[in-house]
Design a protein around this motif. Structure first.
Motif, PDB file in Angstrom:
ATOM      1  N   VAL A  42       1.000  -1.274   0.057  1.00 28.75           N
ATOM      2  CA  VAL A  42       0.172  -0.004   0.017  1.00 28.75           C
ATOM      3  C   VAL A  42       0.944   1.099  -0.190  1.00 28.75           C
ATOM      4  CG1 VAL A  42      -1.471   1.410   1.456  1.00 28.75           C
ATOM      5  CG2 VAL A  42      -1.914  -1.208   1.046  1.00 28.75           C
ATOM      6  N   VAL A  43       1.933   1.356   0.687  1.00 30.08           N
ATOM      7  CA  VAL A  43       2.859   2.435   1.026  1.00 30.08           C
ATOM      8  C   VAL A  43       3.536   2.646  -0.478  1.00 30.08           C
ATOM      9  CG1 VAL A  43       5.134   3.247   2.029  1.00 30.08           C
ATOM     10  CG2 VAL A  43       3.250   2.206   3.355  1.00 30.08           C
ATOM     11  N   ALA A  44       3.832   1.460  -0.982  1.00 32.03           N
ATOM     12  CA  ALA A  44       4.677   1.558  -2.302  1.00 32.03           C
ATOM     13  C   ALA A  44       3.878   2.298  -3.405  1.00 32.03           C
ATOM     14  CB  ALA A  44       5.154   0.241  -2.673  1.00 32.03           C
ATOM     15  N   VAL A  45       2.548   1.942  -3.301  1.00 36.67           N
ATOM     16  CA  VAL A  45       1.581   2.110  -4.434  1.00 36.67           C
ATOM     17  C   VAL A  45       1.223   3.589  -4.260  1.00 36.67           C
ATOM     18  CG1 VAL A  45      -0.966   2.063  -5.205  1.00 36.67           C
ATOM     19  CG2 VAL A  45       0.199  -0.038  -5.023  1.00 36.67           C
ATOM     20  N   CYS A  46       1.085   3.937  -3.091  1.00 38.66           N
ATOM     21  CA  CYS A  46       0.626   5.623  -2.890  1.00 38.66           C
ATOM     22  C   CYS A  46       2.025   6.438  -3.310  1.00 38.66           C
ATOM     23  CB  CYS A  46       0.334   5.737  -1.544  1.00 38.66           C
ATOM     24  SG  CYS A  46      -1.311   4.897  -1.108  1.00 38.66           S
ATOM     25  N   ALA A  47       3.099   6.006  -2.695  1.00 40.09           N
ATOM     26  CA  ALA A  47       4.391   6.611  -3.168  1.00 40.09           C
ATOM     27  C   ALA A  47       4.526   6.622  -4.392  1.00 40.09           C
ATOM     28  CB  ALA A  47       5.335   6.351  -1.981  1.00 40.09           C
ATOM     29  N   ALA A  80     -16.397   9.485  -7.378  1.00 36.41           N
ATOM     30  CA  ALA A  80     -17.595   9.628  -6.648  1.00 36.41           C
ATOM     31  C   ALA A  80     -18.390   8.342  -6.516  1.00 36.41           C
ATOM     32  CB  ALA A  80     -18.796  10.547  -7.429  1.00 36.41           C
ATOM     33  N   ALA A  81     -18.407   7.491  -7.628  1.00 33.41           N
ATOM     34  CA  ALA A  81     -19.094   6.217  -7.474  1.00 33.41           C
ATOM     35  C   ALA A  81     -18.058   5.295  -6.512  1.00 33.41           C
ATOM     36  CB  ALA A  81     -19.094   5.546  -8.873  1.00 33.41           C
ATOM     37  N   PHE A  82     -16.909   5.277  -6.795  1.00 32.40           N
ATOM     38  CA  PHE A  82     -15.948   4.514  -5.825  1.00 32.40           C
ATOM     39  C   PHE A  82     -15.877   4.877  -4.577  1.00 32.40           C
ATOM     40  CE2 PHE A  82     -11.859   3.525  -4.172  1.00 32.40           C
ATOM     41  CZ  PHE A  82     -11.704   2.145  -4.435  1.00 32.40           C
ATOM     42  N   LEU A  83     -15.871   6.197  -4.297  1.00 35.65           N
ATOM     43  CA  LEU A  83     -15.887   6.555  -2.822  1.00 35.65           C
ATOM     44  C   LEU A  83     -17.348   6.208  -2.089  1.00 35.65           C
ATOM     45  CD1 LEU A  83     -14.253   9.982  -3.212  1.00 35.65           C
ATOM     46  CD2 LEU A  83     -13.199   7.915  -1.717  1.00 35.65           C
ATOM     47  N   ALA A 109      -4.021 -13.773  -1.088  1.00 32.67           N
ATOM     48  CA  ALA A 109      -5.444 -13.680  -1.876  1.00 32.67           C
ATOM     49  C   ALA A 109      -5.926 -12.450  -1.880  1.00 32.67           C
ATOM     50  CB  ALA A 109      -6.498 -14.853  -1.515  1.00 32.67           C
ATOM     51  N   ARG A 110      -5.359 -11.739  -0.849  1.00 29.05           N
ATOM     52  CA  ARG A 110      -6.245 -10.160  -0.757  1.00 29.05           C
ATOM     53  C   ARG A 110      -5.533  -8.999  -1.223  1.00 29.05           C
ATOM     54  NH1 ARG A 110      -7.676  -8.216   4.193  1.00 29.05           N
ATOM     55  NH2 ARG A 110      -8.952  -6.673   2.751  1.00 29.05           N
ATOM     56  N   ILE A 111      -4.010  -9.492  -1.605  1.00 30.23           N
ATOM     57  CA  ILE A 111      -3.162  -8.313  -1.938  1.00 30.23           C
ATOM     58  C   ILE A 111      -3.569  -7.622  -3.190  1.00 30.23           C
ATOM     59  CG2 ILE A 111      -1.665  -9.780  -3.394  1.00 30.23           C
ATOM     60  CD1 ILE A 111       0.568  -8.018  -1.855  1.00 30.23           C
ATOM     61  N   ILE A 115      -4.040  -3.570  -3.444  1.00 32.21           N
ATOM     62  CA  ILE A 115      -3.415  -2.876  -4.547  1.00 32.21           C
ATOM     63  C   ILE A 115      -4.381  -2.095  -5.374  1.00 32.21           C
ATOM     64  CG2 ILE A 115      -1.876  -2.914  -6.520  1.00 32.21           C
ATOM     65  CD1 ILE A 115      -0.331  -5.128  -5.241  1.00 32.21           C
ATOM     66  N   VAL A 116      -5.564  -2.902  -5.968  1.00 33.86           N
ATOM     67  CA  VAL A 116      -6.520  -2.060  -6.692  1.00 33.86           C
ATOM     68  C   VAL A 116      -7.150  -0.889  -5.964  1.00 33.86           C
ATOM     69  CG1 VAL A 116      -8.733  -2.411  -8.052  1.00 33.86           C
ATOM     70  CG2 VAL A 116      -6.866  -4.137  -8.323  1.00 33.86           C
ATOM     71  N   THR A 117      -7.460  -1.099  -4.639  1.00 31.75           N
ATOM     72  CA  THR A 117      -8.183  -0.159  -3.955  1.00 31.75           C
ATOM     73  C   THR A 117      -7.350   0.971  -3.926  1.00 31.75           C
ATOM     74  OG1 THR A 117      -9.530  -1.911  -2.828  1.00 31.75           O
ATOM     75  CG2 THR A 117      -9.317   0.327  -1.929  1.00 31.75           C
ATOM     76  N   ALA A 118      -5.839   0.795  -3.311  1.00 31.51           N
ATOM     77  CA  ALA A 118      -5.263   2.100  -3.122  1.00 31.51           C
ATOM     78  C   ALA A 118      -4.677   2.770  -4.379  1.00 31.51           C
ATOM     79  CB  ALA A 118      -3.609   1.230  -2.869  1.00 31.51           C
ATOM     80  N   CYS A 119      -4.830   2.073  -5.732  1.00 29.07           N
ATOM     81  CA  CYS A 119      -4.592   2.538  -6.817  1.00 29.07           C
ATOM     82  C   CYS A 119      -5.890   3.458  -7.125  1.00 29.07           C
ATOM     83  CB  CYS A 119      -4.487   1.873  -8.056  1.00 29.07           C
ATOM     84  SG  CYS A 119      -2.619   0.882  -8.222  1.00 29.07           S
ATOM     85  N   ALA A 120      -7.263   3.063  -7.014  1.00 30.48           N
ATOM     86  CA  ALA A 120      -8.423   3.727  -7.207  1.00 30.48           C
ATOM     87  C   ALA A 120      -8.398   5.040  -6.220  1.00 30.48           C
ATOM     88  CB  ALA A 120      -9.598   2.704  -6.963  1.00 30.48           C
ATOM     89  N   LEU A 121      -8.102   4.742  -4.989  1.00 33.19           N
ATOM     90  CA  LEU A 121      -8.384   5.864  -4.020  1.00 33.19           C
ATOM     91  C   LEU A 121      -7.204   7.028  -4.580  1.00 33.19           C
ATOM     92  CD1 LEU A 121      -8.578   4.031  -0.533  1.00 33.19           C
ATOM     93  CD2 LEU A 121     -10.218   5.735  -1.762  1.00 33.19           C
ATOM     94  N   THR A 122      -6.167   6.816  -5.335  1.00 30.91           N
ATOM     95  CA  THR A 122      -5.126   7.689  -5.674  1.00 30.91           C
ATOM     96  C   THR A 122      -5.446   8.140  -7.212  1.00 30.91           C
ATOM     97  OG1 THR A 122      -3.380   6.516  -4.663  1.00 30.91           O
ATOM     98  CG2 THR A 122      -2.901   8.124  -6.277  1.00 30.91           C
ATOM     99  N   TRP A 123      -5.793   7.349  -8.121  1.00 31.47           N
ATOM    100  CA  TRP A 123      -5.775   7.707  -9.423  1.00 31.47           C
ATOM    101  C   TRP A 123      -7.455   8.160  -9.923  1.00 31.47           C
ATOM    102  CZ3 TRP A 123      -1.617   8.983 -12.432  1.00 31.47           C
ATOM    103  CH2 TRP A 123      -0.475   8.202 -11.730  1.00 31.47           C
TER     104      TRP A 123
END
Length: 207
Positions: A42-47, A80-83, A109-111, A115-123
């Motif tokens: 998560v930290v790596a994706v965000c950074a 908006a839809a994602f949030l 199984a959840r990683i 990662i997808v969630t972290a990307c979505a919250l960013t991009w």
């Protein structure tokens, strides 16, 4: 290219001012850090995402965002839809909270989902383009040839912040040994996500 301290420090301070404020991304990193689940990923994706956006701003991509209202409108609706969906999931967790009774081990199984969630919250956050690409890029341009060092400072701030937030959140684990603590956290996250999602809907309609 000679190292320049002043622009680097200015970029570091400016970068922190943009990311330290509570937001959907920070709330997600905090929760993953408390749970100790895939924190490094998560930290790596965000950074890395921040570094790419900062690089785009330094390179002058801000004018593209400014001149593409359709792109921002799409980002508003998508974000908006994602949030709103994420907020509803947080509300469900708040309704049925659990306690940290055992040490969580990484769940391969959840990683991917994390990662997808972290990307979505960013991009999918349109404000990241306005703040990081347009605003930061505009400020960096005032440093002329030293704008690269301004970007280095801002990128360093992102790395420091997300690392501290993600791995420092474990200090809060004792407080989350009770379900009531999770109910408060997830309730707050749900309220914040839904409010932010509603704000993006309004901005999408008015844009």
């Amino acid at each position: 290219m000679t190292f320049s301290l002043a622009p680097t420090l200015a970029g570091f301070a400016f970068g922190l001012s943009l990311i330290v404020a509570i937001g959907a991304q920070n709330a997600f990193v905090l929760r993953q850090g408390i749970e100790r689940r895939h924190v490094l990923a998560v930290v790596a994706v965000c950074a890395v995402s921040d570094i790419l956006l900062i690089g785009a701003g330094i390179a002058g991509a801000g004018f593209i965002v400014d001149s593409a209202p359709g792109l921002l409108k799409f980002a508003y609706w998508g974000g908006a839809a994602f949030l709103i969906c994420y907020g509803l999931l947080s509300a469900r967790r708040a309704y049925r909270p659990t306690a940290l009774t055992t040490e969580h081990s990484p769940d391969p199984a959840r990683i991917g989902t994390v990662i997808v969630t972290a990307c979505a919250l960013t991009w999918l956050n349109p404000h990241v383009y306005l703040d990081t690409v347009v605003l930061l890029g505009s400020v960096a341009a005032t440093y002329d040839t030293a704008r690269v060092w301004f970007g280095v400072g801002a990128a360093t701030a992102s790395i420091v912040w997300f690392t501290a937030l993600g791995f420092g959140a474990r200090l809060l684990r004792p407080a989350f040994s009770k379900p009531s603590a999770w109910r408060i956290l997830d309730g707050a996250i749900a309220a914040f996500m839904l409010a932010l999602g509603a704000t993006l809907v309004v901005q999408a309609v008015n844009s």
